[in-house]
Motif scaffolding. Sequence first.
Motif, PDB file in Angstrom:
ATOM      1  N   ASN A 166      28.722  25.698  37.126  1.00 59.14           N
ATOM      2  CA  ASN A 166      29.749  24.690  36.873  1.00 59.14           C
ATOM      3  C   ASN A 166      29.116  23.321  36.636  1.00 59.14           C
ATOM      4  O   ASN A 166      29.476  22.598  35.702  1.00 59.14           O
ATOM      5  N   LEU A 323      33.953  15.769  38.444  1.00 60.84           N
ATOM      6  CA  LEU A 323      33.738  17.218  38.399  1.00 60.84           C
ATOM      7  C   LEU A 323      32.699  17.713  39.409  1.00 60.84           C
ATOM      8  O   LEU A 323      32.953  18.699  40.113  1.00 60.84           O
ATOM      9  N   SER A 327      33.935  20.399  42.160  1.00 54.25           N
ATOM     10  CA  SER A 327      33.429  21.766  42.020  1.00 54.25           C
ATOM     11  C   SER A 327      32.822  22.291  43.317  1.00 54.25           C
ATOM     12  O   SER A 327      32.687  23.501  43.498  1.00 54.25           O
ATOM     13  N   SER A 331      37.344  26.108  43.495  1.00 57.90           N
ATOM     14  CA  SER A 331      36.786  27.156  42.637  1.00 57.90           C
ATOM     15  C   SER A 331      36.985  26.805  41.162  1.00 57.90           C
ATOM     16  O   SER A 331      37.771  25.914  40.811  1.00 57.90           O
ATOM     17  N   ASP A 332      36.275  27.535  40.301  1.00 58.64           N
ATOM     18  CA  ASP A 332      36.445  27.349  38.857  1.00 58.64           C
ATOM     19  C   ASP A 332      37.903  27.551  38.456  1.00 58.64           C
ATOM     20  O   ASP A 332      38.457  26.766  37.679  1.00 58.64           O
ATOM     21  N   LEU A 335      40.197  24.573  39.267  1.00 58.90           N
ATOM     22  CA  LEU A 335      39.974  23.438  38.371  1.00 58.90           C
ATOM     23  C   LEU A 335      40.520  23.723  36.977  1.00 58.90           C
ATOM     24  O   LEU A 335      41.034  22.819  36.311  1.00 58.90           O
ATOM     25  N   SER A 375      34.584  24.268  33.639  1.00 60.92           N
ATOM     26  CA  SER A 375      34.899  25.316  34.614  1.00 60.92           C
ATOM     27  C   SER A 375      35.218  26.635  33.921  1.00 60.92           C
ATOM     28  O   SER A 375      34.836  27.712  34.394  1.00 60.92           O
ATOM     29  N   SER A 378      31.969  28.089  32.693  1.00 64.05           N
ATOM     30  CA  SER A 378      31.232  28.596  33.852  1.00 64.05           C
ATOM     31  C   SER A 378      31.756  29.972  34.257  1.00 64.05           C
ATOM     32  O   SER A 378      30.977  30.912  34.473  1.00 64.05           O
ATOM     33  N   GLU A 444      37.949  35.814  39.988  1.00 59.37           N
ATOM     34  CA  GLU A 444      36.915  35.245  40.867  1.00 59.37           C
ATOM     35  C   GLU A 444      36.712  36.100  42.114  1.00 59.37           C
ATOM     36  O   GLU A 444      35.579  36.280  42.570  1.00 59.37           O
TER      37      GLU A 444
END
Length: 449
Positions: A166, A323, A327, A331-332, A335, A375, A378, A444
């Motif tokens: 990220n 960010l 981060s 979590s990705d 975001l 994100s 990532s 995730e």
Amino acid sequence: METDKESRIHDNSPAPPIRENISLFPLLTVNFIGTLGFSIVLPFLVFLVNRLGGNAFIYGLASSMYPAFQLIGAPILGRWSDIYGRKRVLLLSQLGTLLSWIIFLIALFLPVVTLFKVDSEVLGTFAFTLPLAVLFFARAFDGLTGGNVSVANAYLADITEEKDRNRNFGKMSISSNLGFIVGPALAGLLSVTEYGEVTTVLGAVVISLIGTAIIVIYIPESKECSLDGPVDSGVIRKIFGYGIKECSTAREKPGKPSFREVLKLPNIPYMLGLYFLIFLGFNIFYTSFPLHAIAVLDWSIAEMGVYFTVLSGLLIIVQGSLLPRLSKRYSDASLIIFGSLMLGTNFLLLIPGNLFLTYLAAGFFALGDGLMWPSFLSLLSKIAGKNYQGTVQGFASSFGGLASITGLILGGLLYELFAGRAFLLAGMVIYTVFLLNFRLRRFEKELKY
């Protein structure tokens, strides 16, 4: 999505080592230069197309040439980067960009000869001229060799541990946004000189040449041919002075999937669908906003450059300061969800055509895009796994290219028909993405098992 356990089952080849000693700076510089070369023409492209005989539809069509041909080139270049190495494909892509800007420069010196005219209630009235045809060709050629973004993302994934994905994709976005700051600002300055557009495009040529030199001198290879076993001398050839393994057995290896095989990877089709929708919303905006700025806000090239500079500056603040902190706590997926909500709101604020709301929208755009896009990249890189980076990133670029073609052409047509209300459709697309993003939380969780 493949978990680590599943990856070991489906792919017996050793994962490429993480090159922690490779500096990100040259890659970030190349990414910056690539964005700068593109963004430098954003403020004046719509003016140029109009001067050469086009209208809003032709402007959208000209803008769509790059993604249309990137749709063809990106998957091929992404696959080549998995087989032959990232650096060589980055170099090939950058050389294509350099040549395309030279062709673009030539178009500015051609006589404005009308090839045909159109007078339509839907498409509007325009003349398609010889310089426009050459400009179309230049953008198409750049798109055909335009796999640099997907290959750069795959390169970054090669040399980055998952815990840093990220943050490092955020750095890539910052370098892109720096290019969007310098490019429009430089275009605004050069537009008031005696030679105007010629000086600006010549600047893009020089910038592309510098990018080529940086790739040759400073960027090491991050991924050699991933196929195991000895290679006969007969399958080694020279490209740009490098000895390259042909990897003739690539199609026999499961690690280099075809398009159908990519779509069978768990959760990848869903991610590619989101990639498509995000780019669709973005590109309706990218076509409609310059037309809106001229027709409603009465902006000049310089004022357009100032707006894009402010927008990119806000993006850098979000990605460089906000960010990295968020981060670590979120979590990705979280975001991505929040960012898409902010991004959709930005488009709605543009509809009234008010100057204050337009700049307020820039803040929402920066917050939304600044948190969501790094994100998203990532998470996509994590789901793709170590062995599929180039191929998946290449197909993702193709999905983005298909959305760009649709969005850029649709944006011009929608603005011709509905003016500022075209932003409503862009907002609805991103709000749809917002709702679909909630499923990413499950993706995730699966990555952890």
